[in-house]
Scaffold this active site. Structure first.
Site, PDB file in Angstrom:
ATOM      1  N   PHE A  66      38.788  38.461  32.280  1.00 54.16           N
ATOM      2  CA  PHE A  66      38.549  39.172  33.532  1.00 54.16           C
ATOM      3  C   PHE A  66      37.059  39.488  33.621  1.00 54.16           C
ATOM      4  CE2 PHE A  66      43.011  40.269  32.624  1.00 54.16           C
ATOM      5  CZ  PHE A  66      43.602  39.919  33.837  1.00 54.16           C
ATOM      6  N   VAL A  92      36.090  39.777  28.239  1.00 53.08           N
ATOM      7  CA  VAL A  92      35.347  40.268  29.396  1.00 53.08           C
ATOM      8  C   VAL A  92      34.301  39.231  29.794  1.00 53.08           C
ATOM      9  CG1 VAL A  92      33.895  42.099  30.330  1.00 53.08           C
ATOM     10  CG2 VAL A  92      35.645  42.640  28.606  1.00 53.08           C
ATOM     11  N   LYS A  93      34.397  38.778  31.038  1.00 56.21           N
ATOM     12  CA  LYS A  93      33.440  37.794  31.529  1.00 56.21           C
ATOM     13  C   LYS A  93      32.171  38.491  32.015  1.00 56.21           C
ATOM     14  CE  LYS A  93      34.773  34.135  33.907  1.00 56.21           C
ATOM     15  NZ  LYS A  93      35.466  33.281  34.920  1.00 56.21           N
ATOM     16  N   ILE A  94      31.052  38.031  31.474  1.00 65.19           N
ATOM     17  CA  ILE A  94      29.737  38.521  31.863  1.00 65.19           C
ATOM     18  C   ILE A  94      28.916  37.336  32.352  1.00 65.19           C
ATOM     19  CG2 ILE A  94      27.592  39.629  31.097  1.00 65.19           C
ATOM     20  CD1 ILE A  94      29.833  41.590  30.984  1.00 65.19           C
TER      21      ILE A  94
END
Length: 230
Positions: A66, A92-94
């Site tokens: 996400f 966690v998408k950065i």
């Protein structure tokens, strides 16, 4: 020709269609899932966390990414810490930069120190991969998503980019290289050939690939794609 199941790469489904995501989660071919705020907006989703938690009620045994939705690094940091605590299988998408073109590498370094499992996304250059690799830890799982399809859109062959990125990440045994922005079924096979660990595929391309990949081109039925895709 090899079928999708024969390929030495993990296929992740990329989308924000809840029913489609939950159906693909139960497909043994699919090894993980990704989504992002853009896909969610297109799907008419207004409550990000509510949608994510509904998905996570079912998706428990496969990795799922996400993405943070802020453009401000302090807010991205707070969002990443919160998202990373939703469930053990969450990454966690950065994005590698914000919309102003400012690098996320310092933020990535901070989050790695805090033990957050990251999926660093939208990389397009080897310099970006090198910068990210310097921040990652060999004992912490991570994914590095290179937008190979977008590179190809500019006329650049993404295969050398992926192979050299893989070499840059070799000292990080728990970091996986992901081929992102697949445009057509052929790209899935190219991703496997490049040595990437993962390829993300949108639901529509997946549907086509599951019906057509590995079919005999000499078969008249194959030539009539309308029959195949019905």
């Amino acid at each position: 020709m090899k079928t999708l199941a024969d390929l030495p790469i993990k296929i992740f489904a990329d989308g924000a269609d809840k029913d489609g995501m939950l159906k693909l989660y139960h497909d043994p071919l699919i090894k993980g899932m990704t989504t992002n705020p853009t896909l969610m907006r297109k799907a008419g989703i207004s409550d990000y966390e509510k949608f994510a938690r509904e998905i996570l009620e079912v998706v428990k045994s496969k990795p799922i990414s996400f993405e943070v939705f802020s453009d401000d690094f302090d807010d991205m940091h707070r969002q990443a810490l919160k998202i990373g605590q939703w469930q053990e299988n969450v990454y966690v998408k950065i994005p590698i930069t914000n919309t102003k073109g400012e690098s996320s590498v310092p933020l990535i370094g901070e989050l790695v120190k805090e033990g957050v499992r990251l999926n660093i996304t939208a990389l397009l250059t080897l310099q970006q991969t090198e910068g990210v690799a310097r921040q990652l830890h060999p004992d912490l799982p991570a994914v590095v998503s290179v937008f190979a399809g977008r590179a190809a859109d500019t006329g650049v062959d993404p295969m050398p980019l992926m192979r050299e990125s893989l070499d840059i990440l070799r000292h990080l045994p728990r970091t996986e290289l992901l081929w992102a922005s697949v445009r057509e079924v052929l790209n899935i096979f190219q991703a496997a050939e490049s040595g990437a660990h993962i390829v993300t595929v949108t639901h529509d391309v997946l549907a086509k690939a599951q019906k057509m990949a590995g079919m005999d081109l000499a078969d008249p039925f194959t030539r009539n794609s309308e029959n195949v895709l019905q």
